[in-house]
Design a protein around this motif. Structure first.
Motif, PDB file in Angstrom:
ATOM      1  N   ALA A 134      46.639  21.298  79.675  1.00  0.00           N
ATOM      2  CA  ALA A 134      46.211  22.514  78.980  1.00  0.00           C
ATOM      3  C   ALA A 134      47.471  23.217  78.492  1.00  0.00           C
ATOM      4  O   ALA A 134      48.480  23.254  79.200  1.00  0.00           O
ATOM      5  CB  ALA A 134      45.417  23.421  79.916  1.00  0.00           C
ATOM      6  N   SER A 135      47.416  23.737  77.278  1.00  0.00           N
ATOM      7  CA  SER A 135      48.593  24.407  76.732  1.00  0.00           C
ATOM      8  C   SER A 135      48.188  25.550  75.815  1.00  0.00           C
ATOM      9  O   SER A 135      47.044  25.619  75.346  1.00  0.00           O
ATOM     10  CB  SER A 135      49.473  23.415  75.956  1.00  0.00           C
ATOM     11  OG  SER A 135      48.782  22.921  74.829  1.00  0.00           O
ATOM     12  N   VAL A 136      49.141  26.434  75.588  1.00  0.00           N
ATOM     13  CA  VAL A 136      48.934  27.550  74.671  1.00  0.00           C
ATOM     14  C   VAL A 136      50.237  27.757  73.905  1.00  0.00           C
ATOM     15  O   VAL A 136      51.328  27.576  74.453  1.00  0.00           O
ATOM     16  CB  VAL A 136      48.505  28.839  75.429  1.00  0.00           C
ATOM     17  CG1 VAL A 136      49.585  29.294  76.389  1.00  0.00           C
ATOM     18  CG2 VAL A 136      48.132  29.948  74.472  1.00  0.00           C
ATOM     19  N   SER A 148      44.856  24.498  73.630  1.00  0.00           N
ATOM     20  CA  SER A 148      44.575  23.070  73.563  1.00  0.00           C
ATOM     21  C   SER A 148      44.323  22.523  74.964  1.00  0.00           C
ATOM     22  O   SER A 148      45.006  22.892  75.914  1.00  0.00           O
ATOM     23  CB  SER A 148      45.766  22.350  72.924  1.00  0.00           C
ATOM     24  OG  SER A 148      45.537  20.972  72.875  1.00  0.00           O
ATOM     25  N   ILE A 149      43.328  21.644  75.079  1.00  0.00           N
ATOM     26  CA  ILE A 149      42.989  20.968  76.330  1.00  0.00           C
ATOM     27  C   ILE A 149      42.823  19.486  76.010  1.00  0.00           C
ATOM     28  O   ILE A 149      42.186  19.132  75.008  1.00  0.00           O
ATOM     29  CB  ILE A 149      41.687  21.525  76.943  1.00  0.00           C
ATOM     30  CG1 ILE A 149      41.818  23.021  77.210  1.00  0.00           C
ATOM     31  CG2 ILE A 149      41.326  20.782  78.219  1.00  0.00           C
ATOM     32  CD1 ILE A 149      40.505  23.692  77.566  1.00  0.00           C
ATOM     33  N   SER A 150      43.403  18.618  76.843  1.00  0.00           N
ATOM     34  CA  SER A 150      43.262  17.184  76.597  1.00  0.00           C
ATOM     35  C   SER A 150      43.131  16.419  77.913  1.00  0.00           C
ATOM     36  O   SER A 150      43.475  16.930  78.972  1.00  0.00           O
ATOM     37  CB  SER A 150      44.455  16.650  75.797  1.00  0.00           C
ATOM     38  OG  SER A 150      45.647  16.792  76.528  1.00  0.00           O
ATOM     39  N   THR A 169      40.554  18.897  72.697  1.00  0.00           N
ATOM     40  CA  THR A 169      39.874  19.977  71.990  1.00  0.00           C
ATOM     41  C   THR A 169      40.863  21.131  71.831  1.00  0.00           C
ATOM     42  O   THR A 169      41.734  21.326  72.685  1.00  0.00           O
ATOM     43  CB  THR A 169      38.590  20.429  72.731  1.00  0.00           C
ATOM     44  OG1 THR A 169      37.907  21.401  71.941  1.00  0.00           O
ATOM     45  CG2 THR A 169      38.901  21.014  74.103  1.00  0.00           C
ATOM     46  N   SER A 170      40.762  21.846  70.723  1.00  0.00           N
ATOM     47  CA  SER A 170      41.671  22.963  70.489  1.00  0.00           C
ATOM     48  C   SER A 170      41.001  24.011  69.618  1.00  0.00           C
ATOM     49  O   SER A 170      40.014  23.727  68.916  1.00  0.00           O
ATOM     50  CB  SER A 170      42.962  22.472  69.817  1.00  0.00           C
ATOM     51  OG  SER A 170      42.680  21.918  68.549  1.00  0.00           O
ATOM     52  N   ARG A 171      41.544  25.232  69.656  1.00  0.00           N
ATOM     53  CA  ARG A 171      41.061  26.289  68.776  1.00  0.00           C
ATOM     54  C   ARG A 171      42.170  27.287  68.531  1.00  0.00           C
ATOM     55  O   ARG A 171      43.140  27.377  69.291  1.00  0.00           O
ATOM     56  CB  ARG A 171      39.834  26.983  69.338  1.00  0.00           C
ATOM     57  CG  ARG A 171      40.121  27.979  70.407  1.00  0.00           C
ATOM     58  CD  ARG A 171      38.908  28.811  70.699  1.00  0.00           C
ATOM     59  NE  ARG A 171      39.293  29.913  71.561  1.00  0.00           N
ATOM     60  CZ  ARG A 171      38.500  30.921  71.842  1.00  0.00           C
ATOM     61  NH1 ARG A 171      37.283  30.954  71.363  1.00  0.00           N
ATOM     62  NH2 ARG A 171      38.916  31.879  72.615  1.00  0.00           N
ATOM     63  N   MET A 172      42.031  28.050  67.447  1.00  0.00           N
ATOM     64  CA  MET A 172      43.033  29.045  67.074  1.00  0.00           C
ATOM     65  C   MET A 172      42.424  30.434  67.094  1.00  0.00           C
ATOM     66  O   MET A 172      41.271  30.620  66.723  1.00  0.00           O
ATOM     67  CB  MET A 172      43.574  28.749  65.676  1.00  0.00           C
ATOM     68  CG  MET A 172      44.367  27.472  65.597  1.00  0.00           C
ATOM     69  SD  MET A 172      44.891  27.087  63.919  1.00  0.00           S
ATOM     70  CE  MET A 172      46.243  28.223  63.737  1.00  0.00           C
ATOM     71  N   GLN A 173      43.245  31.394  67.531  1.00  0.00           N
ATOM     72  CA  GLN A 173      42.882  32.806  67.463  1.00  0.00           C
ATOM     73  C   GLN A 173      43.803  33.438  66.431  1.00  0.00           C
ATOM     74  O   GLN A 173      45.026  33.319  66.521  1.00  0.00           O
ATOM     75  CB  GLN A 173      43.079  33.486  68.811  1.00  0.00           C
ATOM     76  CG  GLN A 173      42.136  32.999  69.881  1.00  0.00           C
ATOM     77  CD  GLN A 173      42.446  33.657  71.216  1.00  0.00           C
ATOM     78  OE1 GLN A 173      43.522  33.475  71.757  1.00  0.00           O
ATOM     79  NE2 GLN A 173      41.490  34.413  71.726  1.00  0.00           N
ATOM     80  N   THR A 174      43.222  34.090  65.446  1.00  0.00           N
ATOM     81  CA  THR A 174      43.992  34.728  64.386  1.00  0.00           C
ATOM     82  C   THR A 174      43.534  36.171  64.230  1.00  0.00           C
ATOM     83  O   THR A 174      42.485  36.557  64.772  1.00  0.00           O
ATOM     84  CB  THR A 174      43.801  33.998  63.037  1.00  0.00           C
ATOM     85  OG1 THR A 174      42.481  34.285  62.538  1.00  0.00           O
ATOM     86  CG2 THR A 174      43.977  32.494  63.185  1.00  0.00           C
ATOM     87  N   PRO A 175      44.276  36.988  63.481  1.00  0.00           N
ATOM     88  CA  PRO A 175      43.816  38.359  63.234  1.00  0.00           C
ATOM     89  C   PRO A 175      42.485  38.407  62.490  1.00  0.00           C
ATOM     90  O   PRO A 175      41.807  39.426  62.485  1.00  0.00           O
ATOM     91  CB  PRO A 175      44.941  38.959  62.379  1.00  0.00           C
ATOM     92  CG  PRO A 175      46.135  38.130  62.673  1.00  0.00           C
ATOM     93  CD  PRO A 175      45.607  36.755  62.951  1.00  0.00           C
ATOM     94  N   TRP A 181      35.987  25.551  68.490  1.00  0.00           N
ATOM     95  CA  TRP A 181      36.738  24.476  69.139  1.00  0.00           C
ATOM     96  C   TRP A 181      36.635  23.215  68.293  1.00  0.00           C
ATOM     97  O   TRP A 181      35.552  22.831  67.851  1.00  0.00           O
ATOM     98  CB  TRP A 181      36.185  24.218  70.542  1.00  0.00           C
ATOM     99  CG  TRP A 181      36.556  25.291  71.521  1.00  0.00           C
ATOM    100  CD1 TRP A 181      35.797  26.369  71.870  1.00  0.00           C
ATOM    101  CD2 TRP A 181      37.776  25.390  72.258  1.00  0.00           C
ATOM    102  NE1 TRP A 181      36.467  27.138  72.794  1.00  0.00           N
ATOM    103  CE2 TRP A 181      37.686  26.561  73.049  1.00  0.00           C
ATOM    104  CE3 TRP A 181      38.924  24.617  72.335  1.00  0.00           C
ATOM    105  CZ2 TRP A 181      38.708  26.966  73.897  1.00  0.00           C
ATOM    106  CZ3 TRP A 181      39.950  25.009  73.178  1.00  0.00           C
ATOM    107  CH2 TRP A 181      39.833  26.174  73.947  1.00  0.00           C
ATOM    108  N   GLN A 182      37.773  22.580  68.028  1.00  0.00           N
ATOM    109  CA  GLN A 182      37.837  21.331  67.263  1.00  0.00           C
ATOM    110  C   GLN A 182      38.062  20.185  68.251  1.00  0.00           C
ATOM    111  O   GLN A 182      39.016  20.226  69.025  1.00  0.00           O
ATOM    112  CB  GLN A 182      38.994  21.380  66.258  1.00  0.00           C
ATOM    113  CG  GLN A 182      38.918  22.532  65.288  1.00  0.00           C
ATOM    114  CD  GLN A 182      37.773  22.388  64.321  1.00  0.00           C
ATOM    115  OE1 GLN A 182      37.511  21.320  63.808  1.00  0.00           O
ATOM    116  NE2 GLN A 182      37.066  23.491  64.089  1.00  0.00           N
ATOM    117  N   HIS A 183      37.201  19.172  68.219  1.00  0.00           N
ATOM    118  CA  HIS A 183      37.250  18.078  69.187  1.00  0.00           C
ATOM    119  C   HIS A 183      37.749  16.796  68.529  1.00  0.00           C
ATOM    120  O   HIS A 183      37.554  16.586  67.334  1.00  0.00           O
ATOM    121  CB  HIS A 183      35.870  17.829  69.793  1.00  0.00           C
ATOM    122  CG  HIS A 183      35.178  19.072  70.258  1.00  0.00           C
ATOM    123  ND1 HIS A 183      35.601  19.793  71.356  1.00  0.00           N
ATOM    124  CD2 HIS A 183      34.116  19.739  69.760  1.00  0.00           C
ATOM    125  CE1 HIS A 183      34.813  20.842  71.514  1.00  0.00           C
ATOM    126  NE2 HIS A 183      33.906  20.832  70.555  1.00  0.00           N
ATOM    127  N   GLY A 184      38.373  15.936  69.307  1.00  0.00           N
ATOM    128  CA  GLY A 184      38.825  14.646  68.798  1.00  0.00           C
ATOM    129  C   GLY A 184      39.093  13.682  69.927  1.00  0.00           C
ATOM    130  O   GLY A 184      39.043  14.042  71.100  1.00  0.00           O
TER     131      GLY A 184
END
Length: 193
Positions: A134-136, A148-150, A169-175, A181-184
């Motif tokens: 898991a990362s940020v 991101s989680i893998s 899977t990952s996702r972005m937080q923006t203003p 979540w995007q999976h692959g």
């Protein structure tokens, strides 16, 4: 001293090349990703050799962790310098846990100002057969945070080959809001000759 090299082929017929020299505890390396041979006979315009990124790295590894410095050039974008560190916080018989952190300084070649990206994560493995991470990462200038989680499962392993199943899977937080979540996933086969 030990020398290593690798050559991987991508689906778009480009190549990833890497070479390294190491003498405990220091390793130096160079790499080129996405290399494509030019075509002097291309119509209507000949093409030259190209690549998506290239660079060099220097690392020092000593238990329980290590430090590394990597410089990367990305054509038509700019340059990036990354400093990273890793520490093994658990190394039992079957279980391993490591934490890592990095900071990158990006120097775009266009009108965009220089900016930084910071991040960190944690990795877990069980008997080198199961893995999870898991990362940020955060880009302050754009106020973007990516999570991101893998995970991976080793399906087959011999001294010269391995077959792994990977998912992420990952996702972005923006203003402007959060992305879904995007999976692959992928299947990776490695063979040493």
């Amino acid at each position: 001293m030990e020398a290593r090299g690798s050559l991987n082929f991508n689906l778009d017929k480009s190549k990833n090349l890497a070479m390294s020299l190491s003498k405990d505890p220091i390793t130096a390396g160079v790499f080129v990703n996405g290399y494509k041979d030019g075509n002097p006979n291309a119509f209507p315009k000949p093409t030259g050799d190209s690549f998506t990124s290239a660079g060099a790295s220097l690392s020092i590894q000593r238990p329980p962790g290590g430090l590394s410095l990597t410089g990367t050039h990305i054509p038509d974008f700019g340059n990036q310098v990354t400093t990273s560190g890793r520490a093994n916080i658990l190394d039992a018989n079957d279980h391993k846990v490591a934490v890592n952190a990095f900071t990158s300084r990006v120097h775009p070649s266009g009108p965009t100002p220089n900016y930084s990206i910071h991040g960190g994560g944690v990795n877990y493995s069980f008997r080198d057969q199961l893995g999870a991470s898991a990362s940020v990462s955060h880009t302050p200038i754009a106020k973007i945070t990516e999570h991101s989680i893998s995970g991976s499962v080793n399906l087959h392993k011999t001294p010269t080959s391995s077959l792994d199943l990977n998912a992420h899977t990952s996702r972005m937080q923006t203003p402007f809001g959060n992305s879904p979540w995007q999976h692959g996933g992928s299947i990776t086969f490695r063979k040493q000759f």
